[in-house]
Design a protein around this motif. Structure first.
Motif, short mmCIF file in Angstrom:
data_model
loop_
_atom_site.label_atom_id
_atom_site.label_comp_id
_atom_site.label_asym_id
_atom_site.label_seq_id
_atom_site.Cartn_x
_atom_site.Cartn_y
_atom_site.Cartn_z
N GLY A 165 -5.91 58.37 -25.30
CA GLY A 165 -5.05 58.73 -24.18
C GLY A 165 -5.44 58.00 -22.91
N LEU A 169 -3.01 55.39 -21.13
CA LEU A 169 -2.49 55.74 -19.80
C LEU A 169 -3.00 54.77 -18.74
CD1 LEU A 169 -2.83 59.63 -20.15
CD2 LEU A 169 -0.67 58.37 -20.06
N ARG A 174 -0.50 54.49 -15.80
CA ARG A 174 -0.08 55.89 -15.64
C ARG A 174 -1.16 56.76 -15.05
NH1 ARG A 174 4.16 53.03 -17.77
NH2 ARG A 174 5.87 54.41 -18.31
N HIS A 176 -1.99 56.89 -11.72
CA HIS A 176 -1.88 56.88 -10.26
C HIS A 176 -2.34 58.19 -9.62
CE1 HIS A 176 -0.41 53.00 -9.89
NE2 HIS A 176 0.83 53.20 -10.24
N LEU B 106 9.46 57.17 -21.92
CA LEU B 106 9.79 56.54 -20.65
C LEU B 106 8.73 56.84 -19.58
CD1 LEU B 106 12.23 55.03 -19.11
CD2 LEU B 106 12.71 57.27 -18.17
N ILE B 107 8.38 58.11 -19.45
CA ILE B 107 7.47 58.43 -18.35
C ILE B 107 6.02 58.07 -18.64
CG2 ILE B 107 9.01 60.19 -17.40
CD1 ILE B 107 7.38 62.38 -18.45
N PHE B 108 5.63 58.07 -19.92
CA PHE B 108 4.21 57.81 -20.19
C PHE B 108 3.86 56.50 -20.86
CE2 PHE B 108 4.03 62.58 -19.91
CZ PHE B 108 3.29 62.61 -18.73
N SER B 109 4.86 55.80 -21.44
CA SER B 109 4.45 54.53 -22.07
C SER B 109 5.43 53.37 -22.05
CB SER B 109 3.95 54.77 -23.51
OG SER B 109 4.88 55.50 -24.26
N ASP B 110 6.61 53.55 -21.49
CA ASP B 110 7.54 52.43 -21.45
C ASP B 110 6.97 51.31 -20.57
OD1 ASP B 110 9.70 50.66 -20.78
OD2 ASP B 110 11.09 52.19 -21.46
N VAL B 113 8.46 50.46 -17.07
CA VAL B 113 8.35 51.35 -15.92
C VAL B 113 7.04 51.07 -15.17
CG1 VAL B 113 8.16 53.75 -15.17
CG2 VAL B 113 9.74 53.15 -17.01
N TYR B 115 5.08 52.38 -11.98
CA TYR B 115 5.02 53.34 -10.89
C TYR B 115 4.43 52.71 -9.64
CZ TYR B 115 6.20 56.86 -14.33
OH TYR B 115 6.85 57.57 -15.29
N PRO B 116 5.01 53.01 -8.49
CA PRO B 116 4.46 52.45 -7.25
C PRO B 116 3.14 53.12 -6.90
CG PRO B 116 6.23 54.02 -6.77
CD PRO B 116 6.14 53.92 -8.26
N ASN B 117 2.34 52.47 -6.10
CA ASN B 117 1.09 53.11 -5.66
C ASN B 117 1.41 54.34 -4.84
OD1 ASN B 117 -0.85 51.46 -6.86
ND2 ASN B 117 -0.51 49.87 -5.32
N PRO B 118 0.54 55.35 -4.92
CA PRO B 118 0.83 56.59 -4.19
C PRO B 118 0.88 56.38 -2.68
CG PRO B 118 -1.34 56.68 -5.29
CD PRO B 118 -0.70 55.42 -5.69
N TYR B 128 3.53 64.19 -9.51
CA TYR B 128 2.35 64.77 -8.88
C TYR B 128 2.38 66.29 -8.93
CZ TYR B 128 1.10 60.09 -7.48
OH TYR B 128 0.75 58.77 -7.53
N TYR B 131 1.26 67.25 -12.42
CA TYR B 131 -0.19 67.09 -12.56
C TYR B 131 -0.94 68.18 -11.81
CZ TYR B 131 -4.83 64.96 -12.36
OH TYR B 131 -6.18 64.72 -12.46
N LEU B 153 -11.90 66.83 -12.06
CA LEU B 153 -11.02 65.69 -12.33
C LEU B 153 -11.18 65.23 -13.78
CD1 LEU B 153 -9.48 63.10 -10.39
CD2 LEU B 153 -11.12 62.07 -11.95
N VAL B 157 -8.05 65.29 -16.36
CA VAL B 157 -7.63 64.04 -17.00
C VAL B 157 -7.97 64.05 -18.49
CG1 VAL B 157 -7.97 61.54 -17.06
CG2 VAL B 157 -7.72 62.70 -14.88
N SER B 161 -5.26 63.59 -21.22
CA SER B 161 -5.36 62.42 -22.09
C SER B 161 -5.46 62.83 -23.55
CB SER B 161 -6.59 61.59 -21.73
OG SER B 161 -6.51 61.14 -20.41
#
Lengths: 196, 196
Positions: A165, A169, A174, A176, B106-110, B113, B115-118, B128, B131, B153, B157, B161
């Motif tokens: 994972g 990730l 993934r 971030h 799509l959200i976890f492995s495409d 995609v 993602y922009p930096n936070p 967020y 999470y 953390l 995670v 994961s």
């Protein structure tokens, strides 16, 4: 008969070597029966005497991938302390994921690879040998009280899944939600938490 | 001006709805600016006033996916016992992975995609928020001594994961090393081991 069997074995090896060459150049998508045949100057039809098709070849490539991972794990598999050994095995696993992304994807997530159900001789396959290194170390950790007692299978699969994972990730961008300064040590921190 | 802003917002919503419709029919590969434009009877060129391109649309779809996951998690997020809450949150996560494979991928492995930096307002984004449900429950477990103390953390995670790893390896047919009769309870067993 023995002579013929050896001949066939050699032919299979030549085919796999050609497939490995193509795969290492461009991943599973460029491996094809036609390209393999071209490379070893053989007729594509004749290849089918040795392999049922591309899926069968990918399975052989996948065995190669697991062998590479297993060979990398072997040197740390003799670490005496089983907990340190687990940490090292997982580190090797993560390094393999980072350094051999094509093989890693092939053996753990390529949708074209379908592993057969286990049989009596599965135990000698590289995938099972690799897993057994993790399993043995986990079992030993529990027996020696180095890991909170619990279900060894859940521990082994949990550790392996967490590493898979984290690797997926992280490489997929993934993570971030994790602060930048924690990323470098993340896998190790996760592992240490699971092995507490 | 306010009126124009609302108009633009409505237009963006219509575009995303059309993209959602396409996506739910056939995954991210069939989503295209041309097909979206056709569906809402708009010119493809005009779409670019609202979205930079397909990648931007996939990001919006990804937000939708995280919203769906978050909405599913909310009902169990009020479970008083934080450890039971974590277990429930993870079960919802796994059910989402099984029941919405396209959104999950799509959200976890495409790989398309990115993602922009936070940024400062990332905290209000569905990813967020989702999470933070896991994070808060983990933190509370540790504070109340329900989870061996450690790095929150790494715990959050690690759990996430491991769930992601179990979901991917199971759905990808990579759990042959696990005996058949253990497969059904595997995710729960792993989770209980990590949360010991």
């Amino acid at each position: 008969m023995e002579y013929q069997r050896r001949d066939a074995e050699q032919m299979r090896e030549r085919i796999i070597d050609a497939a490995v060459h193509l795969f290492e150049k461009g991943g599973s998508s460029i491996v094809s029966m036609r390209k393999i045949a071209e490379r070893i100057d053989y007729s594509p039809a004749a290849l089918y005497l040795y392999f049922k098709g591309k899926k069968d070849i990918l399975l052989a490539l996948s065995d190669r991938g697991f062998s590479l991972l297993y060979q990398r794990m072997l040197p740390v598999a003799s670490t005496p302390d089983p907990k340190e050994r687990l940490l090292e095995l997982c580190r090797v696993y993560l390094a393999f994921a980072a350094e051999e992304p094509e093989y890693y994807r092939l053996i753990f997530s390529d949708p074209e690879v379908h592993y057969p159900n286990p049989t009596e001789d599965s135990a000698s396959k590289p995938a099972y040998l690799t897993y057994s290194l993790l399993q043995d170390a986990t079992q030993e950790c529990m027996e020696r009280g180095l890991l909170t007692a619990g279900d060894p299978l859940a521990a082994t699969v949990g550790m392996w899944s967490a590493m898979h994972g984290v690797a997926s990730l992280l490489s997929g961008g993934r993570m971030h939600v994790v602060p930048q300064e924690r990323l470098d040590s993340l896998a190790d921190d996760v592992l240490r938490f699971i092995l507490r």
